[in-house]
Design a protein around this motif. Structure first.
Motif, PDB file in Angstrom:
ATOM      1  N   VAL A  11       6.801   5.206   1.693  1.00 31.15           N
ATOM      2  CA  VAL A  11       5.762   6.229   1.560  1.00 31.15           C
ATOM      3  C   VAL A  11       6.470   7.554   1.286  1.00 31.15           C
ATOM      4  O   VAL A  11       7.330   7.975   2.069  1.00 31.15           O
ATOM      5  N   THR A  12       6.115   8.174   0.177  1.00 34.29           N
ATOM      6  CA  THR A  12       6.706   9.455  -0.187  1.00 34.29           C
ATOM      7  C   THR A  12       5.601  10.479  -0.382  1.00 34.29           C
ATOM      8  O   THR A  12       4.662  10.245  -1.152  1.00 34.29           O
ATOM      9  N   VAL A  13       5.703  11.595   0.342  1.00 34.77           N
ATOM     10  CA  VAL A  13       4.701  12.649   0.265  1.00 34.77           C
ATOM     11  C   VAL A  13       5.355  13.866  -0.378  1.00 34.77           C
ATOM     12  O   VAL A  13       6.324  14.416   0.179  1.00 34.77           O
ATOM     13  N   SER A  14       4.830  14.265  -1.515  1.00 32.82           N
ATOM     14  CA  SER A  14       5.411  15.397  -2.234  1.00 32.82           C
ATOM     15  C   SER A  14       4.688  16.696  -1.879  1.00 32.82           C
ATOM     16  O   SER A  14       3.525  16.693  -1.485  1.00 32.82           O
ATOM     17  N   THR A  15       5.397  17.805  -2.066  1.00 29.69           N
ATOM     18  CA  THR A  15       4.797  19.118  -1.779  1.00 29.69           C
ATOM     19  C   THR A  15       3.949  19.585  -2.940  1.00 29.69           C
ATOM     20  O   THR A  15       4.032  19.079  -4.051  1.00 29.69           O
TER      21      THR A  15
ATOM     22  N   GLY B 211       0.776  -1.236   0.000  1.00 36.29           N
ATOM     23  CA  GLY B 211       0.000   0.000   0.000  1.00 36.29           C
ATOM     24  C   GLY B 211       0.804   1.281   0.000  1.00 36.29           C
ATOM     25  O   GLY B 211       0.223   2.371  -0.066  1.00 36.29           O
ATOM     26  N   GLY B 212       2.107   1.186   0.059  1.00 31.49           N
ATOM     27  CA  GLY B 212       2.912   2.393   0.018  1.00 31.49           C
ATOM     28  C   GLY B 212       2.912   2.998  -1.377  1.00 31.49           C
ATOM     29  O   GLY B 212       2.385   2.437  -2.326  1.00 31.49           O
ATOM     30  N   GLY B 213       3.512   4.187  -1.474  1.00 29.80           N
ATOM     31  CA  GLY B 213       3.585   4.844  -2.770  1.00 29.80           C
ATOM     32  C   GLY B 213       3.852   6.320  -2.652  1.00 29.80           C
ATOM     33  O   GLY B 213       4.257   6.806  -1.585  1.00 29.80           O
ATOM     34  N   LEU B 214       3.609   7.014  -3.745  1.00 31.59           N
ATOM     35  CA  LEU B 214       3.820   8.458  -3.823  1.00 31.59           C
ATOM     36  C   LEU B 214       2.466   9.156  -3.784  1.00 31.59           C
ATOM     37  O   LEU B 214       1.547   8.795  -4.523  1.00 31.59           O
ATOM     38  N   VAL B 215       2.364  10.161  -2.934  1.00 32.40           N
ATOM     39  CA  VAL B 215       1.106  10.899  -2.796  1.00 32.40           C
ATOM     40  C   VAL B 215       1.424  12.365  -2.554  1.00 32.40           C
ATOM     41  O   VAL B 215       2.480  12.689  -1.986  1.00 32.40           O
ATOM     42  N   GLN B 216       0.532  13.242  -2.980  1.00 31.58           N
ATOM     43  CA  GLN B 216       0.724  14.666  -2.724  1.00 31.58           C
ATOM     44  C   GLN B 216       0.339  15.012  -1.299  1.00 31.58           C
ATOM     45  O   GLN B 216      -0.493  14.328  -0.672  1.00 31.58           O
ATOM     46  N   ALA B 217       0.932  16.074  -0.813  1.00 33.01           N
ATOM     47  CA  ALA B 217       0.599  16.554   0.529  1.00 33.01           C
ATOM     48  C   ALA B 217      -0.910  16.792   0.632  1.00 33.01           C
ATOM     49  O   ALA B 217      -1.531  17.324  -0.288  1.00 33.01           O
ATOM     50  N   GLY B 218      -1.475  16.352   1.761  1.00 31.84           N
ATOM     51  CA  GLY B 218      -2.907  16.454   1.960  1.00 31.84           C
ATOM     52  C   GLY B 218      -3.667  15.209   1.540  1.00 31.84           C
ATOM     53  O   GLY B 218      -4.860  15.077   1.848  1.00 31.84           O
TER      54      GLY B 218
ATOM     55  N   GLU C 242       6.772  15.554   5.779  1.00 32.43           N
ATOM     56  CA  GLU C 242       7.557  14.966   6.874  1.00 32.43           C
ATOM     57  C   GLU C 242       7.102  13.553   7.239  1.00 32.43           C
ATOM     58  O   GLU C 242       7.740  12.888   8.061  1.00 32.43           O
ATOM     59  N   ASP C 243       6.026  13.071   6.646  1.00 30.42           N
ATOM     60  CA  ASP C 243       5.616  11.677   6.829  1.00 30.42           C
ATOM     61  C   ASP C 243       6.375  10.735   5.907  1.00 30.42           C
ATOM     62  O   ASP C 243       6.241   9.516   6.011  1.00 30.42           O
ATOM     63  N   THR C 244       7.171  11.286   4.999  1.00 32.82           N
ATOM     64  CA  THR C 244       7.958  10.471   4.074  1.00 32.82           C
ATOM     65  C   THR C 244       8.937   9.595   4.843  1.00 32.82           C
ATOM     66  O   THR C 244       9.722  10.081   5.662  1.00 32.82           O
ATOM     67  N   ALA C 245       8.866   8.298   4.600  1.00 32.36           N
ATOM     68  CA  ALA C 245       9.703   7.337   5.312  1.00 32.36           C
ATOM     69  C   ALA C 245       9.414   5.938   4.773  1.00 32.36           C
ATOM     70  O   ALA C 245       8.476   5.739   3.994  1.00 32.36           O
TER      71      ALA C 245
END
Length: 121
Positions: free
Chosen positions: A117-121, A8-15, A88-91
């Protein structure tokens, strides 16, 4: 053997939101506490959330009111619903379980391989 496998991990935008799953398999008799931890580059692994077999939960201060941990004991699976994600949740997020092996009758603490999990701005 006992295995924990995250997904379930992946790349998602902030929010945005993501839902992580962790399924335990193998010679499992019972699972007590389960939890999610995370480790960002250059930082120590930290507790995100934990849940007892009966459903009592505990959260890290930085994720309270945004993340929700749950479990399905019949499926030996723990979930982490992550909302209002921040950069800052990126980890790498790791699943953890305190498991009684039904073959060896020994109790052990097991870890999954981790999911990014990567959260982009």
């Amino acid at each position: 053997q006992v295995q924990l496998v995250e997904s379930g991990g992946g790349l998602v935008q902030a929010g945005g939101s993501l839902r992580l799953s962790c399924a335990a398999s193998g010679s499992i008799f019972s699972i007590d506490d389960m939890g999610w931890y995370r480790q960002a580059p250059g930082k120590q692994r930290e507790l995100v959330a934990s849940i007892t077999r009966s459903g009592s939960t505990n959260y890290g201060d930085s994720v309270k009111d945004r993340f929700t941990i749950s479990r399905d004991n019949a499926k030996n699976t723990v979930y982490l619903q992550m909302n209002s994600l921040k950069p800052e949740d990126t980890a790498v997020y790791y699943c953890n379980g305190d498991i009684l092996n039904g073959r060896t009758w020994s109790r052990g603490n097991y870890w999954g391989q981790g999911t990014q999990v990567t959260v982009s701005t």
